[in-house]
Design a protein around this motif. Structure first.
Motif, mmCIF file in Angstrom:
data_model
loop_
_atom_site.group_PDB
_atom_site.id
_atom_site.type_symbol
_atom_site.label_atom_id
_atom_site.label_comp_id
_atom_site.label_asym_id
_atom_site.label_seq_id
_atom_site.Cartn_x
_atom_site.Cartn_y
_atom_site.Cartn_z
ATOM 1 N N LEU A 29 36.679 40.392 41.760
ATOM 2 C CA LEU A 29 37.266 39.368 42.627
ATOM 3 C C LEU A 29 36.932 37.937 42.206
ATOM 4 C CD1 LEU A 29 36.695 41.013 46.128
ATOM 5 C CD2 LEU A 29 38.859 40.782 44.884
ATOM 6 N N ARG A 30 35.911 37.753 41.368
ATOM 7 C CA ARG A 30 35.528 36.372 41.055
ATOM 8 C C ARG A 30 35.719 35.982 39.589
ATOM 9 N NH1 ARG A 30 29.990 38.387 41.482
ATOM 10 N NH2 ARG A 30 29.032 38.371 39.411
ATOM 11 N N SER A 31 35.734 36.946 38.681
ATOM 12 C CA SER A 31 35.820 36.603 37.256
ATOM 13 C C SER A 31 37.267 36.470 36.815
ATOM 14 C CB SER A 31 35.114 37.656 36.402
ATOM 15 O OG SER A 31 35.823 38.883 36.442
ATOM 16 N N LYS A 32 37.473 35.722 35.764
ATOM 17 C CA LYS A 32 38.824 35.520 35.232
ATOM 18 C C LYS A 32 39.419 36.831 34.731
ATOM 19 C CE LYS A 32 41.413 32.610 31.997
ATOM 20 N NZ LYS A 32 41.314 31.506 30.996
ATOM 21 N N SER A 33 38.638 37.593 33.970
ATOM 22 C CA SER A 33 39.151 38.861 33.450
ATOM 23 C C SER A 33 39.382 39.854 34.586
ATOM 24 C CB SER A 33 38.183 39.444 32.427
ATOM 25 O OG SER A 33 36.918 39.716 33.023
ATOM 26 N N GLY A 34 38.510 39.807 35.611
ATOM 27 C CA GLY A 34 38.656 40.730 36.729
ATOM 28 C C GLY A 34 39.910 40.461 37.537
ATOM 29 N N THR A 35 40.177 39.203 37.843
ATOM 30 C CA THR A 35 41.381 38.888 38.625
ATOM 31 C C THR A 35 42.644 39.172 37.817
ATOM 32 O OG1 THR A 35 41.217 36.563 37.927
ATOM 33 C CG2 THR A 35 40.207 37.159 40.028
ATOM 34 N N ARG A 36 42.584 38.986 36.501
ATOM 35 C CA ARG A 36 43.739 39.307 35.666
ATOM 36 C C ARG A 36 43.999 40.814 35.670
ATOM 37 N NH1 ARG A 36 41.898 37.702 31.106
ATOM 38 N NH2 ARG A 36 41.268 39.785 30.408
ATOM 39 N N ASP A 37 42.912 41.605 35.551
ATOM 40 C CA ASP A 37 43.070 43.060 35.588
ATOM 41 C C ASP A 37 43.567 43.519 36.952
ATOM 42 O OD1 ASP A 37 42.237 43.215 32.996
ATOM 43 O OD2 ASP A 37 40.183 43.846 33.460
ATOM 44 N N LEU A 38 43.093 42.860 37.998
ATOM 45 C CA LEU A 38 43.546 43.203 39.343
ATOM 46 C C LEU A 38 45.046 42.977 39.478
ATOM 47 C CD1 LEU A 38 43.092 43.958 42.307
ATOM 48 C CD2 LEU A 38 42.525 41.544 42.749
ATOM 49 N N HIS A 39 45.523 41.854 38.980
ATOM 50 C CA HIS A 39 46.956 41.571 39.055
ATOM 51 C C HIS A 39 47.763 42.640 38.317
ATOM 52 C CE1 HIS A 39 50.851 39.676 38.633
ATOM 53 N NE2 HIS A 39 50.729 39.713 37.317
ATOM 54 N N GLU A 40 47.331 42.985 37.121
ATOM 55 C CA GLU A 40 48.077 43.971 36.328
ATOM 56 C C GLU A 40 48.062 45.338 37.008
ATOM 57 O OE1 GLU A 40 46.277 43.814 32.500
ATOM 58 O OE2 GLU A 40 47.133 41.843 31.983
ATOM 59 N N GLY B 62 31.731 29.836 43.348
ATOM 60 C CA GLY B 62 31.377 28.424 43.387
ATOM 61 C C GLY B 62 32.605 27.543 43.358
ATOM 62 N N LEU B 63 32.412 26.326 42.894
ATOM 63 C CA LEU B 63 33.492 25.356 42.826
ATOM 64 C C LEU B 63 33.883 25.119 41.379
ATOM 65 C CD1 LEU B 63 32.278 22.690 45.416
ATOM 66 C CD2 LEU B 63 34.037 24.421 45.733
ATOM 67 N N ASP B 64 35.140 24.909 41.165
ATOM 68 C CA ASP B 64 35.667 24.645 39.830
ATOM 69 C C ASP B 64 36.804 23.647 39.970
ATOM 70 O OD1 ASP B 64 36.620 24.634 37.254
ATOM 71 O OD2 ASP B 64 36.464 26.803 36.999
ATOM 72 N N LYS B 65 36.787 22.607 39.149
ATOM 73 C CA LYS B 65 37.858 21.606 39.224
ATOM 74 C C LYS B 65 39.194 22.178 38.779
ATOM 75 C CE LYS B 65 34.925 17.515 38.665
ATOM 76 N NZ LYS B 65 34.640 16.310 37.865
ATOM 77 N N GLN B 66 39.171 23.195 37.956
ATOM 78 C CA GLN B 66 40.392 23.857 37.505
ATOM 79 C C GLN B 66 40.233 25.365 37.693
ATOM 80 O OE1 GLN B 66 40.716 22.317 33.445
ATOM 81 N NE2 GLN B 66 42.233 20.826 34.130
ATOM 82 N N PRO B 67 40.350 25.837 38.929
ATOM 83 C CA PRO B 67 40.122 27.263 39.206
ATOM 84 C C PRO B 67 41.072 28.165 38.415
ATOM 85 C CG PRO B 67 40.263 25.978 41.245
ATOM 86 C CD PRO B 67 40.714 25.083 40.142
ATOM 87 N N HIS B 68 40.518 29.140 37.744
ATOM 88 C CA HIS B 68 41.335 30.018 36.909
ATOM 89 C C HIS B 68 42.307 30.838 37.745
ATOM 90 C CE1 HIS B 68 39.189 33.708 38.094
ATOM 91 N NE2 HIS B 68 38.087 32.978 38.068
ATOM 92 N N GLU B 69 41.952 31.109 38.993
ATOM 93 C CA GLU B 69 42.816 31.962 39.813
ATOM 94 C C GLU B 69 44.147 31.294 40.166
ATOM 95 O OE1 GLU B 69 39.663 29.994 42.384
ATOM 96 O OE2 GLU B 69 39.684 31.275 40.591
ATOM 97 N N LEU B 70 44.226 29.980 40.039
ATOM 98 C CA LEU B 70 45.488 29.303 40.346
ATOM 99 C C LEU B 70 46.576 29.620 39.326
ATOM 100 C CD1 LEU B 70 44.342 25.772 41.595
ATOM 101 C CD2 LEU B 70 44.940 27.807 42.923
ATOM 102 N N SER B 71 46.213 30.223 38.222
ATOM 103 C CA SER B 71 47.215 30.631 37.232
ATOM 104 C C SER B 71 47.822 31.993 37.563
ATOM 105 C CB SER B 71 46.591 30.676 35.828
ATOM 106 O OG SER B 71 45.555 31.662 35.766
ATOM 107 N N LEU B 72 47.296 32.656 38.575
ATOM 108 C CA LEU B 72 47.821 33.958 38.966
ATOM 109 C C LEU B 72 49.155 33.799 39.688
ATOM 110 C CD1 LEU B 72 44.562 35.546 40.419
ATOM 111 C CD2 LEU B 72 45.675 36.195 38.274
ATOM 112 N N PRO B 73 50.010 34.815 39.629
ATOM 113 C CA PRO B 73 51.233 34.791 40.437
ATOM 114 C C PRO B 73 50.882 34.660 41.915
ATOM 115 C CG PRO B 73 51.376 36.501 38.775
ATOM 116 C CD PRO B 73 49.966 35.985 38.742
ATOM 117 N N ARG B 74 51.801 34.108 42.667
ATOM 118 C CA ARG B 74 51.527 33.768 44.058
ATOM 119 C C ARG B 74 51.141 34.987 44.898
ATOM 120 N NH1 ARG B 74 55.306 29.482 47.318
ATOM 121 N NH2 ARG B 74 53.875 29.098 49.056
#
Length: 296
Positions: free
Chosen positions: A270-281, A192-204
């Motif tokens: 791919l969509r949850s905050k914890s999931g994208t963080r685990d994906l990055h690690e 969905g839409l989020d004014k402050q998307p959590h994924e923007l905190s991920l490394p580029r």
């Protein structure tokens, strides 16, 4: 004379603001000015500026005005305090200019007792909710103003209110548009839409991989075939075609580093905050896109 001013705004759908002021005079703190005003279609900033102006007008009309040298306007909004003493910008410029005109007229007020020096109007910021009695009185008056019935000749809507309302309406319409027109890949992932998307905190680098997996635009077999890219590698080193979700199923990726997402499905990764963080690690540990499923 010490004049405390404040603004408040209700948190309901109408979001009506209120201006309040409270003044006392002399060492014995005799009440000299007290009042409030209901301000529909105003923000707190506008209510604060209006409170300062209306409070100063009340000081002019008070019984103590002829015997008062200086008026001290005390408020807990730093931005309003600065603009009352400088060049107004943004919302409530007319009100701030009217305040400055009234402040400049204080030394020449007609009812001043001849034994009293002309004096000046001083504006001073004070901390809010710090137990200052006069500030608490002004805050209560402001809340009364917000809860009271608007006057028949209410001031027009302020720029700050219009700006916030426009942003809220734009966001509401954008959400409705997205619900109907989001790409199918995003709908399948329930993104969905989020004014402050959590994924923007991920490394580029990780964010790029994530957006590619969302959109299907990236180093994927179907994408390359669609655009006729002939000099590309369509398979992962494991022998299977490159797909947006291949990282989740690749046996070489599993072997390079145990995947941390347990029983979670790929769409949740791919969509949850914890999931994208685990994906990055995991990408950092496995070097998946550099050594296993690279572009070349």
């Amino acid at each position: 004379m010490f004049l405390f001013t404040d603004g408040s705004r209700l948190s309901n759908a109408d979001a009506v603001a209120g201006a309040g002021w409270y003044g006392h005079w002399g060492a014995w703190k005799q009440e000299s000015a007290c009042g409030h005003l209901c301000l529909p279609k105003h923000e707190v900033f506008d209510a604060e500026a209006t409170a300062a102006y209306e409070g100063l007008k009340a000081a002019f009309d008070s019984a103590q005005a002829p015997y008062t040298q200086n008026v001290y306007i005390l408020l807990d909004n730093q931005e309003v305090a600065q603009q009352l003493q400088g060049s107004p910008r943004g919302s409530s410029q007319h009100t701030i200019l009217a305040f400055q005109e009234a402040a400049n007229a204080w030394p020449t007020r007609s009812l001043r007792c001849q034994a009293i020096q002309p004096g000046q109007v001083h504006v001073q910021w004070i901390p809010g909710h710090a137990g200052i009695a006069g500030n608490e009185q002004a805050d209560e008056q402001a809340k009364k103003g917000a809860r009271s019935t608007p006057q028949t000749n209410t001031p027009p809507a302020r720029y700050g209110w219009a700006h916030r309302t426009l942003k809220e309406e734009f966001w509401r319409r954008f959400q409705a548009f997205w619900a109907e027109n989001a790409p199918q890949q995003y709908q399948d992932l329930s993104i969905g839409l989020d004014k402050q998307p959590h994924e923007l905190s991920l490394p580029r680098a990780t964010l790029g991989r994530l957006l590619a997996a969302w959109s299907g635009h990236g180093d994927f077999a179907q994408y390359h075939e669609r655009f006729g890219h002939e000099d590309t590698k369509l398979e992962c080193s494991c022998g299977r075609p490159k797909t947006p979700h291949h990282f989740y199923y690749c046996w070489k990726g599993h072997k390079a580093s145990p995947q941390p997402w347990g029983s979670r499905q790929v769409d949740e990764i791919l969509r949850s905050k914890s999931g994208t963080r685990d994906l990055h690690e995991w990408l950092q540990r496995s070097h998946f896109y550099r050594t296993i499923c690279s572009a070349h």
